[in-house]
Design a protein around this motif. Structure first.
Motif, PDB file in Angstrom:
ATOM      1  N   LYS A   1     -41.593  -1.059 111.249  1.00  0.00           N
ATOM      2  CA  LYS A   1     -40.240  -1.588 111.377  1.00  0.00           C
ATOM      3  C   LYS A   1     -39.952  -2.019 112.819  1.00  0.00           C
ATOM      4  O   LYS A   1     -39.316  -3.040 113.056  1.00  0.00           O
ATOM      5  N   ASN A   2     -40.428  -1.204 113.761  1.00  0.00           N
ATOM      6  CA  ASN A   2     -40.186  -1.491 115.186  1.00  0.00           C
ATOM      7  C   ASN A   2     -41.514  -1.460 115.945  1.00  0.00           C
ATOM      8  O   ASN A   2     -42.352  -0.586 115.696  1.00  0.00           O
ATOM      9  N   SER A   3     -41.676  -2.401 116.857  1.00  0.00           N
ATOM     10  CA  SER A   3     -42.910  -2.501 117.644  1.00  0.00           C
ATOM     11  C   SER A   3     -42.577  -2.387 119.124  1.00  0.00           C
ATOM     12  O   SER A   3     -41.475  -2.741 119.568  1.00  0.00           O
ATOM     13  N   LEU A   4     -43.558  -1.906 119.885  1.00  0.00           N
ATOM     14  CA  LEU A   4     -43.425  -1.802 121.341  1.00  0.00           C
ATOM     15  C   LEU A   4     -44.602  -2.527 121.988  1.00  0.00           C
ATOM     16  O   LEU A   4     -45.760  -2.316 121.596  1.00  0.00           O
ATOM     17  N   TYR A   5     -44.294  -3.373 122.969  1.00  0.00           N
ATOM     18  CA  TYR A   5     -45.322  -4.109 123.694  1.00  0.00           C
ATOM     19  C   TYR A   5     -45.245  -3.756 125.179  1.00  0.00           C
ATOM     20  O   TYR A   5     -44.178  -3.889 125.792  1.00  0.00           O
TER      21      TYR A   5
ATOM     22  N   GLU B   1     -43.770 -12.652 117.816  1.00  0.00           N
ATOM     23  CA  GLU B   1     -42.985 -13.551 116.953  1.00  0.00           C
ATOM     24  C   GLU B   1     -42.804 -12.960 115.556  1.00  0.00           C
ATOM     25  O   GLU B   1     -43.756 -12.510 114.923  1.00  0.00           O
ATOM     26  N   GLY B   2     -41.566 -12.931 115.098  1.00  0.00           N
ATOM     27  CA  GLY B   2     -41.254 -12.424 113.761  1.00  0.00           C
ATOM     28  C   GLY B   2     -41.161 -10.920 113.672  1.00  0.00           C
ATOM     29  O   GLY B   2     -40.938 -10.375 112.582  1.00  0.00           O
ATOM     30  N   LYS B   3     -41.323 -10.218 114.787  1.00  0.00           N
ATOM     31  CA  LYS B   3     -41.255  -8.751 114.772  1.00  0.00           C
ATOM     32  C   LYS B   3     -39.990  -8.274 115.471  1.00  0.00           C
ATOM     33  O   LYS B   3     -39.447  -8.965 116.346  1.00  0.00           O
ATOM     34  N   LYS B   4     -39.565  -7.084 115.096  1.00  0.00           N
ATOM     35  CA  LYS B   4     -38.473  -6.433 115.813  1.00  0.00           C
ATOM     36  C   LYS B   4     -39.121  -5.633 116.936  1.00  0.00           C
ATOM     37  O   LYS B   4     -39.537  -4.489 116.737  1.00  0.00           O
ATOM     38  N   ALA B   5     -39.224  -6.254 118.109  1.00  0.00           N
ATOM     39  CA  ALA B   5     -40.018  -5.677 119.193  1.00  0.00           C
ATOM     40  C   ALA B   5     -39.166  -5.405 120.424  1.00  0.00           C
ATOM     41  O   ALA B   5     -38.136  -6.043 120.650  1.00  0.00           O
ATOM     42  N   GLN B   6     -39.623  -4.424 121.204  1.00  0.00           N
ATOM     43  CA  GLN B   6     -39.089  -4.180 122.536  1.00  0.00           C
ATOM     44  C   GLN B   6     -40.250  -4.071 123.500  1.00  0.00           C
ATOM     45  O   GLN B   6     -41.399  -3.890 123.078  1.00  0.00           O
ATOM     46  N   VAL B   7     -39.972  -4.222 124.789  1.00  0.00           N
ATOM     47  CA  VAL B   7     -41.061  -4.303 125.756  1.00  0.00           C
ATOM     48  C   VAL B   7     -40.912  -3.270 126.867  1.00  0.00           C
ATOM     49  O   VAL B   7     -39.805  -2.852 127.206  1.00  0.00           O
ATOM     50  N   VAL B   8     -42.063  -2.869 127.396  1.00  0.00           N
ATOM     51  CA  VAL B   8     -42.155  -2.125 128.648  1.00  0.00           C
ATOM     52  C   VAL B   8     -42.855  -3.055 129.626  1.00  0.00           C
ATOM     53  O   VAL B   8     -43.962  -3.523 129.350  1.00  0.00           O
ATOM     54  N   THR B   9     -42.207  -3.377 130.732  1.00  0.00           N
ATOM     55  CA  THR B   9     -42.772  -4.348 131.665  1.00  0.00           C
ATOM     56  C   THR B   9     -43.427  -3.635 132.848  1.00  0.00           C
ATOM     57  O   THR B   9     -42.888  -2.673 133.385  1.00  0.00           O
ATOM     58  N   ILE B  10     -44.600  -4.128 133.234  1.00  0.00           N
ATOM     59  CA  ILE B  10     -45.283  -3.681 134.441  1.00  0.00           C
ATOM     60  C   ILE B  10     -45.500  -4.922 135.297  1.00  0.00           C
ATOM     61  O   ILE B  10     -46.171  -5.866 134.877  1.00  0.00           O
TER      62      ILE B  10
END
Length: 289
Positions: A76-80, A106-115
């Protein structure tokens, strides 16, 4: 008229020469940093390879086990986790990575951790929610610096906030080639068949205490520390390599521009001299008449 044109060309030559001095200096700095970063990246690879072999062997031993880190869920939720540079002027290094990450999300409910500062700036202007930012850590990265990032990511995964975790980084292939990649971290998926092929024949029985499952769950964070550290140093090395190439190309272009401007200056100077001679000859003819 020719005199004014010559002054403009001379100003442009000085401006391009100043720019070329900067690009040459940046090329030398990037070359020096790339050598150190390459040594660090190559030194990290044996650690990662050994850790991967160990955890693959454990995965084979827990074939019938059920770990929270390998259990597949309905996504349901993805993390990048996106690793970019802290500075620009590196050609398409950052843009290529962001393009790959956007295609993956694309097409996912995603949130990100940025480095990296560039990743922080990029996703601050996008619709994807940012779970955490870690700018300016790549150059002095130590494996202990990965603990906070990995623990945060594992907490979100164990707590059900995210159902899968991906890592987007740039792999250093050679000083002339850097390849953006996106790999899945969780749920962990190891090639158990490969480990089975290695142990075919004389099999070595390894006993794990308290159990293979408990050891596997304990070693997964260590494995992720190594993967993240390796990805950061590979990305940093790729960034310096891309910047060196970009600055080398900029210096070559500046040198070519200076050659063309010098040619234009000499033509304008010759035209001015010819015009002066013509005016003198015409003036002397009028006096003689």
């Amino acid at each position: 008229m020719a005199s004014g044109n010559m002054k403009d060309i001379k100003r442009r030559i000085k401006s391009v020469q100043s720019t070329m001095q900067i690009t040459k200096a940046m090329e030398l700095v990037a070359s020096s940093k790339m050598r150190r970063a390459k040594e660090r990246a190559l030194a990290a690879r044996p650690y990662f390879n050994t850790m991967y072999e160990t955890i693959t062997r454990l995965a084979a031993a827990t074939r019938n086990g059920d770990s929270v880190y390998t259990r597949h869920r309905d996504v349901k939720n993805s993390l990048y986790i996106v690793i970019a540079g802290d500075r620009g002027l590196a050609g398409g290094y950052n843009a290529n990575l962001f393009k790959l990450a956007a295609a993956e999300m694309e097409g996912k409910k995603a949130q990100v951790v940025t480095i990296g500062k560039k990743a922080q700036e990029h996703y601050a202007k996008r619709d994807w929610p940012v779970a955490a930012d870690y700018p300016g850590i790549a150059e002095t990265m130590k494996i202990s610096d990965t603990h906070e990032i990995v623990e945060h990511m594992l907490g979100m995964f164990r707590g059900g906030q995210v159902d899968e975790v991906f890592l987007c980084y740039t792999q250093f292939v050679s000083p002339l080639q850097q390849e953006p990649k996106c790999i899945q971290l969780l749920p962990a998926n190891f090639d158990r068949s490969e480990q089975g092929e290695k142990t075919t024949g004389a099999r070595v029985l390894t006993e794990y205490d308290p159990s293979p499952e408990a050891v596997f769950d304990a070693i997964i964070p260590e494995y992720l520390y190594g993967v993240l550290y390796g990805a950061v140093v590979e990305s940093y090395c790729s960034e310096q390599s891309a910047r060196r190439m970009a600055m080398e190309a900029a210096s070559d272009n500046a040198s070519e521009m200076i050659e063309n401007l010098n040619l234009s200056y000499n033509r304008a100077r010759q035209a001015a001299i010819t015009q002066e001679i013509t005016e003198i000859v015409a003036g002397s003819g009028e006096v003689g008449a």
